[in-house]
Design an enzyme around this catalytic site. Structure first.
Site, short mmCIF file in Angstrom:
data_model
loop_
_atom_site.label_atom_id
_atom_site.label_comp_id
_atom_site.label_asym_id
_atom_site.label_seq_id
_atom_site.Cartn_x
_atom_site.Cartn_y
_atom_site.Cartn_z
N ASP A 57 -3.95 1.78 -0.07
CA ASP A 57 -2.61 1.20 -0.10
C ASP A 57 -1.56 2.07 0.59
O ASP A 57 -1.38 3.24 0.25
CB ASP A 57 -2.20 0.98 -1.56
CG ASP A 57 -0.87 0.30 -1.67
OD1 ASP A 57 -0.85 -0.93 -1.51
OD2 ASP A 57 0.14 0.98 -1.89
N VAL A 58 -0.85 1.50 1.54
CA VAL A 58 0.16 2.23 2.29
C VAL A 58 1.32 2.67 1.39
O VAL A 58 1.90 3.74 1.58
CB VAL A 58 0.70 1.38 3.45
CG1 VAL A 58 1.74 2.14 4.24
CG2 VAL A 58 -0.43 0.98 4.36
#
Length: 296
Positions: free
Chosen positions: A251-252
DNA sequence: GGCCAGGACTATG
DNA sequence: CATAGTCATGGC
């Protein structure tokens, strides 16, 4: 006349912190927050009970807002939904214990004490929200979800408050890709949404089946579905199937949160994240959920 | 105006 | 297995 329902909450619970989380987007239409009061409706057979969720010390309160009396079945479903939504059945004390020793989590957790991993109990909604949110910023994701919900869902009103019911799989399964792409989603996402809707509508995919095995078998099943990769699978494992060890490690937002807390010049590498997360074992979902709140 | 966003698929070495 | 290209629109 409907009575107020009282749901006991764990010690590690703070309604206002969770309400802050729920307030993060003005484009949310599946529940409403008006003057600090939380309103919600859910599908329940052919009915859609409308209620407010409030709090008093030690309890959540469900306040029915319908004129007609709720059946025992409706009452059970609303209570079950609310318990799941606020993740009341998870004991967070082990998480707080490990977080207090973790340099990355310590400050965040003390600032957000009582925050629960607010869930998405409905599997279809969780899968759609994951797919919609792939590779776009969160504000735009909320815009797209709102368009999707208001194009294909159903609006319920009580007095001057309204909420939308998320579209049912059967409502989406028969659409053409163009119907959804018209909302400015990519054609691929439209295909993924329709594909998932068909699987659920046809009974080939469901929450109960996914919960039969362990987290690994559920992840394997989810990733086998077109449009669902490791990130989306773990997102659903975390927000819907309630595995505290689910970990959307790609997840960024998580990467940027770690970067911010540690004041790094660049986003951490995958190897670095794995190192940092060694101490989170079993609670990766909660660590991620709290770290998200650093940014959003 | 350019970079990037709560990724996944496909093709290619 | 690892890497690069593609999707496509909007937020900031």
């Amino acid at each position: 006349m409907n009575r107020t329902i009282r749901i006991p909450v764990p010690a590690e619970f703070d309604f206002s912190v969770n309400l802050d989380y729920l307030s993060r987007s003005p484009d949310e239409s599946l529940y409403r927050i008006r003057d600090g009061r939380l309103f919600k409706t859910i599908p329940c057979g052919s009915r859609s009970p409308f209620f407010e969720v409030a709090a008093e010390p030690g309890s959540l309160l469900v306040l029915p807002l319908d004129d007609e009396p709720w059946s025992p079945e409706t009452e059970r479903e609303v209570v079950a939904y609310t318990r799941d939504w606020f993740d009341l059945d998870n004991d967070l004390s082990p998480f707080y214990e490990l977080a207090g020793r973790d340099p990355l989590l310590r400050d965040v957790v003390s600032r957000l004490y009582g925050l629960r991993n607010m869930g998405i109990p409905d599997l279809f909604e969780a899968l759609c929200w994951g797919i919609i949110g792939q590779q776009i910023n969160l504000a735009f994701a909320y815009t797209l979800k709102r368009r999707f919900v208001e194009a294909f869902g159903r609006q319920v009103r009580r007095g001057d408050v309204d909420c939308w019911l998320f579209p049912e799989p059967r409502d989406i399964a028969g659409l053409d890709v163009g119907d959804i792409a018209a909302l400015k989603m990519t054609t691929k996402k439209a295909e993924y949404l329709i594909g998932v809707a068909r699987l659920i509508a046809d009974g080939e995919l469901g929450r109960a089946v996914l919960l039969e095995g362990d987290i690994r078998s559920a992840e394997k099943r989810l990733v086998s579905i077109r449009g669902i990769g490791p990130w989306t699978a773990n997102y659903v494992l975390m927000r819907c199937l309630r595995y505290p060890s689910a970990f959307p490690i790609d997840d960024v937002g998580l990467h940027n949160a770690i970067k911010a807390v540690l004041r790094m010049e660049q986003k951490p590498t995958a190897a670095r994240i794995k190192e940092l997360a060694v101490g989170w074992r079993g609670w990766e979902a909660y660590a991620t959920f709290y770290l998200w709140r650093v940014l959003y």
